[in-house]
Design a protein around this motif. Structure first.
Motif, PDB file in Angstrom:
ATOM      1  N   LEU A  67       0.844  -1.206   0.000  1.00  0.00           N
ATOM      2  CA  LEU A  67       0.000   0.000   0.000  1.00  0.00           C
ATOM      3  C   LEU A  67       0.872   1.246   0.000  1.00  0.00           C
ATOM      4  O   LEU A  67       1.767   1.390   0.842  1.00  0.00           O
ATOM      5  CB  LEU A  67      -0.895   0.021   1.248  1.00  0.00           C
ATOM      6  N   SER A  68       0.588   2.158  -0.932  1.00  0.00           N
ATOM      7  CA  SER A  68       1.306   3.430  -0.956  1.00  0.00           C
ATOM      8  C   SER A  68       0.309   4.534  -0.584  1.00  0.00           C
ATOM      9  O   SER A  68      -0.838   4.494  -1.011  1.00  0.00           O
ATOM     10  CB  SER A  68       1.875   3.650  -2.361  1.00  0.00           C
ATOM     11  N   PHE A  69       0.750   5.488   0.205  1.00  0.00           N
ATOM     12  CA  PHE A  69      -0.168   6.515   0.715  1.00  0.00           C
ATOM     13  C   PHE A  69       0.571   7.845   0.845  1.00  0.00           C
ATOM     14  O   PHE A  69       1.795   7.853   1.036  1.00  0.00           O
ATOM     15  CB  PHE A  69      -0.727   6.088   2.085  1.00  0.00           C
ATOM     16  N   PRO A  70      -0.150   8.972   0.744  1.00  0.00           N
ATOM     17  CA  PRO A  70       0.515  10.262   0.943  1.00  0.00           C
ATOM     18  C   PRO A  70       0.812  10.474   2.426  1.00  0.00           C
ATOM     19  O   PRO A  70       0.010  10.112   3.280  1.00  0.00           O
ATOM     20  CB  PRO A  70      -0.521  11.279   0.443  1.00  0.00           C
ATOM     21  N   LEU A  71       1.957  11.052   2.705  1.00  0.00           N
ATOM     22  CA  LEU A  71       2.347  11.234   4.110  1.00  0.00           C
ATOM     23  C   LEU A  71       1.472  12.258   4.812  1.00  0.00           C
ATOM     24  O   LEU A  71       1.252  12.185   6.012  1.00  0.00           O
ATOM     25  CB  LEU A  71       3.803  11.693   4.199  1.00  0.00           C
ATOM     26  N   MET A  72       0.964  13.251   4.059  1.00  0.00           N
ATOM     27  CA  MET A  72       0.247  14.383   4.674  1.00  0.00           C
ATOM     28  C   MET A  72       1.097  14.927   5.832  1.00  0.00           C
ATOM     29  O   MET A  72       2.286  15.090   5.677  1.00  0.00           O
ATOM     30  CB  MET A  72      -1.169  13.961   5.098  1.00  0.00           C
ATOM     31  N   SER A  73       0.507  15.114   7.015  1.00  0.00           N
ATOM     32  CA  SER A  73       1.278  15.788   8.072  1.00  0.00           C
ATOM     33  C   SER A  73       2.407  14.945   8.654  1.00  0.00           C
ATOM     34  O   SER A  73       3.216  15.472   9.427  1.00  0.00           O
ATOM     35  CB  SER A  73       0.351  16.243   9.189  1.00  0.00           C
ATOM     36  N   ALA A  74       2.486  13.669   8.287  1.00  0.00           N
ATOM     37  CA  ALA A  74       3.614  12.873   8.774  1.00  0.00           C
ATOM     38  C   ALA A  74       4.929  13.355   8.157  1.00  0.00           C
ATOM     39  O   ALA A  74       6.010  12.973   8.608  1.00  0.00           O
ATOM     40  CB  ALA A  74       3.388  11.386   8.490  1.00  0.00           C
ATOM     41  N   VAL A  75       4.844  14.239   7.161  1.00  0.00           N
ATOM     42  CA  VAL A  75       6.076  14.792   6.577  1.00  0.00           C
ATOM     43  C   VAL A  75       6.633  15.935   7.455  1.00  0.00           C
ATOM     44  O   VAL A  75       7.815  16.284   7.344  1.00  0.00           O
ATOM     45  CB  VAL A  75       5.813  15.289   5.122  1.00  0.00           C
ATOM     46  N   LYS A  76       5.792  16.505   8.323  1.00  0.00           N
ATOM     47  CA  LYS A  76       6.201  17.724   9.039  1.00  0.00           C
ATOM     48  C   LYS A  76       7.481  17.575   9.876  1.00  0.00           C
ATOM     49  O   LYS A  76       8.330  18.473   9.851  1.00  0.00           O
ATOM     50  CB  LYS A  76       5.039  18.254   9.896  1.00  0.00           C
ATOM     51  N   PRO A  77       7.664  16.472  10.625  1.00  0.00           N
ATOM     52  CA  PRO A  77       8.918  16.361  11.386  1.00  0.00           C
ATOM     53  C   PRO A  77      10.149  16.407  10.482  1.00  0.00           C
ATOM     54  O   PRO A  77      11.217  16.849  10.912  1.00  0.00           O
ATOM     55  CB  PRO A  77       8.810  14.979  12.051  1.00  0.00           C
ATOM     56  N   PHE A  78       9.976  15.965   9.231  1.00  0.00           N
ATOM     57  CA  PHE A  78      11.138  15.869   8.334  1.00  0.00           C
ATOM     58  C   PHE A  78      11.421  17.186   7.614  1.00  0.00           C
ATOM     59  O   PHE A  78      12.545  17.441   7.217  1.00  0.00           O
ATOM     60  CB  PHE A  78      10.957  14.664   7.399  1.00  0.00           C
ATOM     61  N   VAL A  79      10.402  18.022   7.491  1.00  0.00           N
ATOM     62  CA  VAL A  79      10.634  19.394   7.024  1.00  0.00           C
ATOM     63  C   VAL A  79      11.436  20.116   8.112  1.00  0.00           C
ATOM     64  O   VAL A  79      12.429  20.796   7.832  1.00  0.00           O
ATOM     65  CB  VAL A  79       9.287  20.122   6.778  1.00  0.00           C
ATOM     66  N   LEU A  80      11.014  19.903   9.346  1.00  0.00           N
ATOM     67  CA  LEU A  80      11.732  20.523  10.473  1.00  0.00           C
ATOM     68  C   LEU A  80      13.179  20.022  10.530  1.00  0.00           C
ATOM     69  O   LEU A  80      14.120  20.820  10.652  1.00  0.00           O
ATOM     70  CB  LEU A  80      10.994  20.214  11.783  1.00  0.00           C
ATOM     71  N   LEU A  81      13.364  18.709  10.433  1.00  0.00           N
ATOM     72  CA  LEU A  81      14.718  18.143  10.503  1.00  0.00           C
ATOM     73  C   LEU A  81      15.608  18.720   9.402  1.00  0.00           C
ATOM     74  O   LEU A  81      16.750  19.125   9.651  1.00  0.00           O
ATOM     75  CB  LEU A  81      14.646  16.611  10.376  1.00  0.00           C
ATOM     76  N   TYR A  82      15.064  18.768   8.200  1.00  0.00           N
ATOM     77  CA  TYR A  82      15.829  19.284   7.052  1.00  0.00           C
ATOM     78  C   TYR A  82      16.269  20.723   7.306  1.00  0.00           C
ATOM     79  O   TYR A  82      17.439  21.081   7.118  1.00  0.00           O
ATOM     80  CB  TYR A  82      14.942  19.203   5.803  1.00  0.00           C
ATOM     81  N   LEU A  83      15.338  21.554   7.770  1.00  0.00           N
ATOM     82  CA  LEU A  83      15.679  22.965   7.986  1.00  0.00           C
ATOM     83  C   LEU A  83      16.638  23.145   9.151  1.00  0.00           C
ATOM     84  O   LEU A  83      17.515  24.019   9.110  1.00  0.00           O
ATOM     85  CB  LEU A  83      14.406  23.795   8.171  1.00  0.00           C
ATOM     86  N   LEU A  84      16.509  22.310  10.174  1.00  0.00           N
ATOM     87  CA  LEU A  84      17.478  22.377  11.280  1.00  0.00           C
ATOM     88  C   LEU A  84      18.878  22.047  10.762  1.00  0.00           C
ATOM     89  O   LEU A  84      19.865  22.683  11.147  1.00  0.00           O
ATOM     90  CB  LEU A  84      17.092  21.402  12.403  1.00  0.00           C
ATOM     91  N   GLU A  85      18.941  21.044   9.892  1.00  0.00           N
ATOM     92  CA  GLU A  85      20.236  20.655   9.328  1.00  0.00           C
ATOM     93  C   GLU A  85      20.812  21.742   8.420  1.00  0.00           C
ATOM     94  O   GLU A  85      21.999  21.993   8.408  1.00  0.00           O
ATOM     95  CB  GLU A  85      20.090  19.356   8.520  1.00  0.00           C
ATOM     96  N   GLN A  86      19.932  22.385   7.639  1.00  0.00           N
ATOM     97  CA  GLN A  86      20.403  23.366   6.653  1.00  0.00           C
ATOM     98  C   GLN A  86      20.670  24.730   7.265  1.00  0.00           C
ATOM     99  O   GLN A  86      21.617  25.407   6.894  1.00  0.00           O
ATOM    100  CB  GLN A  86      19.369  23.558   5.524  1.00  0.00           C
ATOM    101  N   VAL A 221      16.646   8.058  14.728  1.00  0.00           N
ATOM    102  CA  VAL A 221      17.369   7.169  15.650  1.00  0.00           C
ATOM    103  C   VAL A 221      18.815   7.208  15.156  1.00  0.00           C
ATOM    104  O   VAL A 221      19.243   6.359  14.391  1.00  0.00           O
ATOM    105  CB  VAL A 221      16.798   5.728  15.570  1.00  0.00           C
ATOM    106  N   PRO A 222      19.563   8.258  15.522  1.00  0.00           N
ATOM    107  CA  PRO A 222      20.791   8.563  14.798  1.00  0.00           C
ATOM    108  C   PRO A 222      21.877   7.511  14.911  1.00  0.00           C
ATOM    109  O   PRO A 222      22.082   6.941  15.970  1.00  0.00           O
ATOM    110  CB  PRO A 222      21.252   9.889  15.415  1.00  0.00           C
ATOM    111  N   PHE A 223      22.499   7.241  13.778  1.00  0.00           N
ATOM    112  CA  PHE A 223      23.758   6.495  13.759  1.00  0.00           C
ATOM    113  C   PHE A 223      24.544   6.996  12.553  1.00  0.00           C
ATOM    114  O   PHE A 223      23.972   7.535  11.611  1.00  0.00           O
ATOM    115  CB  PHE A 223      23.541   4.976  13.732  1.00  0.00           C
ATOM    116  N   GLY A 224      25.876   6.831  12.593  1.00  0.00           N
ATOM    117  CA  GLY A 224      26.717   7.366  11.522  1.00  0.00           C
ATOM    118  C   GLY A 224      26.614   8.883  11.508  1.00  0.00           C
ATOM    119  O   GLY A 224      26.355   9.518  12.532  1.00  0.00           O
ATOM    120  N   ASP A 225      26.783   9.483  10.322  1.00  0.00           N
ATOM    121  CA  ASP A 225      26.743  10.952  10.264  1.00  0.00           C
ATOM    122  C   ASP A 225      25.594  11.427   9.368  1.00  0.00           C
ATOM    123  O   ASP A 225      25.697  12.438   8.702  1.00  0.00           O
ATOM    124  CB  ASP A 225      28.094  11.504   9.790  1.00  0.00           C
ATOM    125  N   ARG A 226      24.494  10.672   9.371  1.00  0.00           N
ATOM    126  CA  ARG A 226      23.388  11.035   8.474  1.00  0.00           C
ATOM    127  C   ARG A 226      22.779  12.386   8.854  1.00  0.00           C
ATOM    128  O   ARG A 226      22.549  13.234   8.022  1.00  0.00           O
ATOM    129  CB  ARG A 226      22.311   9.957   8.504  1.00  0.00           C
TER     130      ARG A 226
END
Ligand code: GLU
Length: 309
Positions: A67-86, A221-226
Motif C-alpha cells: 500500500l502506498s499513501f501520501p504522508l500528509m502531516s507525517a512529513v512535518k517532522p522531516f521538514v523541520l529536521l531538514y531545515l534544522l540541518e540546513q 534514531v541517529p547512527f553514523g553521520d546522516r
C-alpha cells in the motif's frame, strides 16, 4: 516467575499479526475517512499495514506492505529536521514556536491568538511558515529538493503522488490559505502565499509505503553521520509534545513515544535508541489520527514497555 518483555527486540511476529487483526475492530467502529480531500475519501477503510524496524536491522511487518499513501502531516517532522540541518535551530525558531496547542491542527483562532506567530512546527500554521524557508524557486523545486534529500538520507523511495495532489488542488483549502495570509501579515512568511501553499500541498502529497515511513523514522534514531543527533532530539521533543495535536498530552500518558500522524492515516512513532514503528490505516478520529494506528501503538507500548517516561 513472571517474565517481562521489554523493548522492541522482544516483539514476536505472531503477537504483531494478532494485534493487526484486532486493530480492524476499532478502525471499523471508531474512525472516519476525511472528506475535505476527495482522494483520501476513496481509500478503503480496511487497508492496514505496519512496519517496525530496529537498530539491529530486524524487520517486523504485518498487513499489506504494497500500500502506498501520501504522508500528509507525517512529513512535518522531516521538514523541520531538514531545515534544522540546513539553517540551524536559531534561524528555524525565529520562524516558529515550540509550544503545544489544545486546538485542532488547522486552527486559525490559535494563530490569531498568537498574533500570527505559529505555535509549533507540527501544526499546519508552523509547517506552512517553515515551507517558506525551503530552498527553491517554486513549489515543485522546493518539494523536489526535500524529496531527494529525504530519499538519500533515509534510503527510502518517496514519490510525489500526482493524483492526490490534483485532488488536494480540486477543493481550495481556504483555511490553509487564511493561515498563510495571517502569517504573512505578521511578517513571518519568507515567500509568497501562493508559493508557500503550493509547497505545502506538494510536500503533503509525498507518498510511500510503511517501509518508507519506517526508514524516515530511523533518521531520528541517529547512527553514523546522516543527521545531527542534536537536531533529532529537537524533532523528537516536538513530536512528543505536539505531534498528535490536541491528543498529544493523553497519548504521552498512554503510549509515551515521539509520534506524528497524517490525515491520510499515516502514523509514525520513534522508539529512541531502538527503532521506528510505521503504521497506515485510513480511518481517523476527530483529531485526525489513525484509529487502528493508535490501537497498535498502544498494544506495542504497553506490552513491550516502550514508553520513554
Ligand atoms: N494536507 C492536510 C491539511 O492541510 C494535512 C493535515 C494532516 O495531515 O493532519 O489539511
Amino acid at each position: 516467575m513472571k517474565r517481562y518483555f521489554i523493548g522492541l527486540q522482544s516483539l514476536t511476529q505472531s503477537q504483531l499479526d494478532a494485534w493487526v487483526i484486532q486493530a480492524q475492530i476499532p478502525a471499523r467502529s471508531g474512525g472516519k475517512l476525511p472528506d475535505y480531500i476527495p482522494g483520501l475519501a476513496e481509500a478503503q477503510p480496511d487497508w492496514l499495514a505496519v512496519h517496525i524496524r530496529n537498530v539491529n536491522g530486524d524487520i517486523y511487518a504485518s498487513g499489506d506492505m504494497t500500500l502506498s499513501f501520501p504522508l500528509m502531516s507525517a512529513v512535518k517532522p522531516f521538514v523541520l529536521l531538514y531545515l534544522l540541518e540546513q539553517l540551524g535551530a536559531e534561524r528555524v525558531f525565529d520562524q516558529v514556536g515550540m509550544l503545544p496547542s489544545d486546538r485542532p491542527f488547522n486552527s486559525l483562532a490559535q494563530l490569531r491568538a498568537d498574533e500570527g506567530f505559529p505555535r509549533n512546527p507540527m501544526l499546519n500554521s508552523g509547517a506552512i511558515a517553515l515551507m517558506s524557508l525551503l530552498p527553491g524557486t517554486d513549489g515543485l523545486s522546493r518539494c523536489e529538493n526535500l524529496r531527494q534529500w529525504l530519499n538519500e538520507k533515509a534510503d527510502c523511495h518517496l514519490v510525489l503522488d500526482e493524483l492526490i495532489l490534483e485532488s488536494v488542488r480540486s477543493l481550495r483549502n481556504e483555511t490553509n490559505i487564511a493561515i498563510a495570509r495571517e502569517i504573512a501579515d505578521a511578517g513571518y512568511l519568507q515567500a509568497s502565499v501562493a508559493v508557500t501553499i503550493d509547497t505545502y500541498n506538494q510536500l503533503c502529497c509525498l507518498a510511500g509505503t510503511v517501509g518508507d515511513l519506517a526508514s524516515l523514522g530511523m533518521l531520528l534514531v541517529p547512527f553514523g553521520d546522516r543527521v545531527l543527533p542534536e537536531n533529532c532530539r529537537i524533532v523528537k521533543a516536538l513530536m512528543t509534545t505536539c505531534g498528535l495535536y490536541e491528543s498529544s498530552g493523553s497519548f504521552a500518558v498512554q503510549v509515551g513515544l515521539p509520534t506524528k500522524s497524517g490525515v491520510s492515516g499515516a502514523l509514525l512513532s520513534v522508539v529512541p535508541g531502538e527503532g521506528a514503528i510505521a503504521c497506515y490505516s485510513p480511518p481517523i478520529d476527530a483529531a485526525g489520527n489513525s484509529v487502528a494506528g493508535l490501537f497498535l501503538l498502544e498494544q506495542l507500548a504497553r506490552n513491550l514497555h516502550l514508553s520513554v517516561f
